[in-house]
Design an enzyme around this catalytic site. Sequence first.
Site, PDB file in Angstrom:
ATOM      1  N   ASN A   1       0.839  -1.198   0.000  1.00  0.00           N
ATOM      2  CA  ASN A   1       0.000   0.000   0.000  1.00  0.00           C
ATOM      3  C   ASN A   1       0.875   1.248   0.000  1.00  0.00           C
ATOM      4  OD1 ASN A   1      -2.879   1.004   0.254  1.00  0.00           O
ATOM      5  ND2 ASN A   1      -1.818   2.230   1.795  1.00  0.00           N
TER       6      ASN A   1
ATOM      7  N   TYR B   1       0.170  10.033   4.261  1.00  0.00           N
ATOM      8  CA  TYR B   1      -0.146  10.295   5.660  1.00  0.00           C
ATOM      9  C   TYR B   1       0.946  11.225   6.185  1.00  0.00           C
ATOM     10  CZ  TYR B   1      -1.956   5.548   4.628  1.00  0.00           C
ATOM     11  OH  TYR B   1      -2.522   4.440   4.045  1.00  0.00           O
ATOM     12  N   ARG B   2       0.553  12.353   6.743  1.00  0.00           N
ATOM     13  CA  ARG B   2       1.541  13.330   7.205  1.00  0.00           C
ATOM     14  C   ARG B   2       2.395  12.743   8.327  1.00  0.00           C
ATOM     15  NH1 ARG B   2      -2.824  15.890  10.599  1.00  0.00           N
ATOM     16  NH2 ARG B   2      -2.236  15.275  12.704  1.00  0.00           N
TER      17      ARG B   2
ATOM     18  N   TRP C   1      -1.504   7.993  10.181  1.00  0.00           N
ATOM     19  CA  TRP C   1      -2.527   7.316   9.369  1.00  0.00           C
ATOM     20  C   TRP C   1      -3.762   7.163  10.218  1.00  0.00           C
ATOM     21  CZ3 TRP C   1       1.960   3.622   8.603  1.00  0.00           C
ATOM     22  CH2 TRP C   1       2.206   2.868   9.745  1.00  0.00           C
TER      23      TRP C   1
ATOM     24  N   GLU D   1      -1.339   1.069  -5.490  1.00  0.00           N
ATOM     25  CA  GLU D   1      -1.266   2.451  -5.969  1.00  0.00           C
ATOM     26  C   GLU D   1      -0.223   2.614  -7.070  1.00  0.00           C
ATOM     27  OE1 GLU D   1      -1.747   1.733  -2.780  1.00  0.00           O
ATOM     28  OE2 GLU D   1      -3.437   2.957  -2.145  1.00  0.00           O
TER      29      GLU D   1
ATOM     30  N   ASP E   1      -5.171  21.396  10.044  1.00  0.00           N
ATOM     31  CA  ASP E   1      -5.544  20.327   9.115  1.00  0.00           C
ATOM     32  C   ASP E   1      -6.421  20.807   7.960  1.00  0.00           C
ATOM     33  OD1 ASP E   1      -5.671  17.610   8.214  1.00  0.00           O
ATOM     34  OD2 ASP E   1      -5.446  16.985  10.301  1.00  0.00           O
TER      35      ASP E   1
HETATM   36  C1  LIG Z   1      -2.011  16.566   1.384  1.00  0.00           C
HETATM   37  C2  LIG Z   1      -2.721  15.381   1.965  1.00  0.00           C
HETATM   38  C3  LIG Z   1      -2.482  14.996   3.273  1.00  0.00           C
HETATM   39  C4  LIG Z   1      -3.114  13.890   3.832  1.00  0.00           C
HETATM   40  N1  LIG Z   1      -2.831  13.537   5.124  1.00  0.00           N
HETATM   41  C5  LIG Z   1      -3.405  12.438   5.646  1.00  0.00           C
HETATM   42  C6  LIG Z   1      -3.064  12.008   6.956  1.00  0.00           C
HETATM   43  O1  LIG Z   1      -2.256  12.628   7.646  1.00  0.00           O
HETATM   44  N2  LIG Z   1      -3.652  10.884   7.442  1.00  0.00           N
HETATM   45  C7  LIG Z   1      -4.548  10.167   6.697  1.00  0.00           C
HETATM   46  O2  LIG Z   1      -5.033   9.137   7.181  1.00  0.00           O
HETATM   47  N3  LIG Z   1      -4.904  10.555   5.455  1.00  0.00           N
HETATM   48  C8  LIG Z   1      -4.347  11.666   4.920  1.00  0.00           C
HETATM   49  N4  LIG Z   1      -4.669  12.055   3.646  1.00  0.00           N
HETATM   50  C9  LIG Z   1      -5.689  11.294   2.890  1.00  0.00           C
HETATM   51  C10 LIG Z   1      -5.136   9.980   2.371  1.00  0.00           C
HETATM   52  O3  LIG Z   1      -3.959  10.198   1.634  1.00  0.00           O
HETATM   53  C11 LIG Z   1      -6.175   9.290   1.486  1.00  0.00           C
HETATM   54  O4  LIG Z   1      -7.295   8.986   2.293  1.00  0.00           O
HETATM   55  C12 LIG Z   1      -5.655   8.029   0.810  1.00  0.00           C
HETATM   56  O5  LIG Z   1      -6.678   7.483   0.003  1.00  0.00           O
HETATM   57  C13 LIG Z   1      -5.199   7.001   1.807  1.00  0.00           C
HETATM   58  O6  LIG Z   1      -4.705   5.878   1.128  1.00  0.00           O
HETATM   59  P1  LIG Z   1      -5.098   4.411   1.572  1.00  0.00           P
HETATM   60  O7  LIG Z   1      -6.527   4.213   1.155  1.00  0.00           O
HETATM   61  O8  LIG Z   1      -4.157   3.551   0.814  1.00  0.00           O
HETATM   62  O9  LIG Z   1      -4.941   4.326   3.039  1.00  0.00           O
HETATM   63  C14 LIG Z   1      -4.045  13.158   3.063  1.00  0.00           C
HETATM   64  C15 LIG Z   1      -4.298  13.550   1.751  1.00  0.00           C
HETATM   65  C16 LIG Z   1      -3.642  14.641   1.196  1.00  0.00           C
HETATM   66  C17 LIG Z   1      -3.941  15.023  -0.219  1.00  0.00           C
HETATM   67 MN   LIG Z   2      -4.494   2.037  -0.658  1.00  0.00          MN
END
Ligand SMILES: Cc1cc2nc3c(=O)[nH]c(=O)nc-3n(C[C@H](O)[C@H](O)[C@H](O)COP(=O)(O)O)c2cc1C
Ligand SMILES: [Mn+2]
Length: 483
Positions: free
Chosen positions: A167, A171-172, A185, A231, A280
């Site tokens: 995956n 996630y910041r 996350w 991805e 945020d």
């Molecule tokens: C700039 C930016 C920052 C993000 N920060 C976070 C974060 O800190 N934690 C989080 O869970 N999702 C964050 N997201 C959203 C996730 O990247 C998004 O939900 C993504 O689909 C997660 O991937 P996954 O489905 O593989 O877990 C962020 C998105 C963007 C565009």
């Molecule tokens: Mn994913």
Amino acid sequence: MAFDGLQDYLTALERRGELLTVGEPVDPELEITEIADRVLRAGGPALRFDAPRGARYPVVIGLFGTLARTAFALGVSDLDEIGARVAQVLHTQPPSSLLDKLRVLPRLVEISSWAPHVVSDAPCQEVVEERPSLLDLPALKCWPGDGGRFLTLPMVVTRHPETGQRNVGMYRMQIYDERTAGLHWHPHKVGAEHYRRCEALGQRMPVAVALGSDPATIYAATAPLPEEFDEILFAGFLRRRAVAMVSCRTNDLQVPADAEFVLEGYVEPGERRTEGPFGDHTGYYSLADEFPVFHLTALTRRKSPVYPATIVGPPPKEDCFLGKATERIFLPLLRLQLPEIVDINLPMEGIFHNLVLVRIAKRYPGHALKVMHALWGMGQMMLTKIIVVVDEEVDVQNTSQVIWRVGNNIDPERDICFVRGPVDILDHAARLPGFGSKMGIDATRKLPGEGFTRPWPDVIEMSPEVKARVDALMTALGLEEMR
Ligand SMILES: Cc1cc2nc3c(=O)[nH]c(=O)nc-3n(C[C@H](O)[C@H](O)[C@H](O)COP(=O)(O)O)c2cc1C
Ligand SMILES: [Mn+2]
């Protein structure tokens, strides 16, 4: 068109007049945020800060700073082109006759050409730091109340410990010191699920973080793909070219070879540390909370890397344009399950999980409710706080039209439904973190089969004959500008 990494994209932006290089010293604490925010609000260019105060590397921000730039980043002039390609792939039927087989063959060959491949020599490993330190990165402190400096555009790579499924999620990460950072996350995300599995097995989990890549690969880390979908394969589809991956030096994960920086490391089961607060994308601070800890084991980079960043905050910010890309690209996927959906709009002010406007071709009693419940059962759509459903003649991209229709068409007590379930972890109004209520508004025309027996009036429209007559008259009346 695929870019050969972030710097190739920056060169292309420069050629389009969409990159401004700032030579003056600017502070990565707060100042870059304020400049980037003003430039974004004005629809200005991406920014490259060559002399961030106290930093060894340039900072770039605004890679996805307008809708048009986001489309360009993904190799199209209109984001709906990608949606159309998704629809085309999804509608590739299993071939039956030999002739059919021959017809779909080129498409199948194309699909297989998007699968990532592994290389041994990678730009992101040109330099392997002998004394790796997270403090070498020009990470931003974005807002005054932030708990520290954060990596804001990281591609976080993990692997399911049992299935081996990769995956990549954005996630910041909050930098604590030279070797550790917080990993934010949310519990509903795939990285968190991989970590839960590792914790259940009592295993240390390898994690790799890539900073900077082809912008399509960066976008892919934000895309709400089904858990089993890689991805990196998706990035290959977007780029129409496979992503080259390279193996990490100190763990067995792979990262995009074109990255600017790679942070290799792991998280220990059971370890938590306070992360945040952080300004945020809701426009509010997310409060400090306990999150897993990333331990750095290696830092590799290009010889002359640039550090990619973004800021989130009260909308609009860059993530709004990334979200719009997702809205357009994923519409065909939604329509596969729910063909009655004509269009959806996630308005930027609704920060994606707060408000979704859905346009449907209503066919039977309760149809709008069926669509709401289906959406609440689909991936990250489950987190949607308010779903508004309108009839097919309403353009959901026009929020003025939507408000007008909704106000007229609902009997609130009858047409608003409340449900309970998972909500976004960033929803500060929910009574419990991550669990609360959601609302659906059925603003479709009510049917007798729904118990509505009163006559339903038509929307007012001028007759076509009069319109045609007046078209001609306007010039004679000296009103041609208002035709
Ligand atoms: C700039 C930016 C920052 C993000 N920060 C976070 C974060 O800190 N934690 C989080 O869970 N999702 C964050 N997201 C959203 C996730 O990247 C998004 O939900 C993504 O689909 C997660 O991937 P996954 O489905 O593989 O877990 C962020 C998105 C963007 C565009
Ligand atoms: Mn994913």
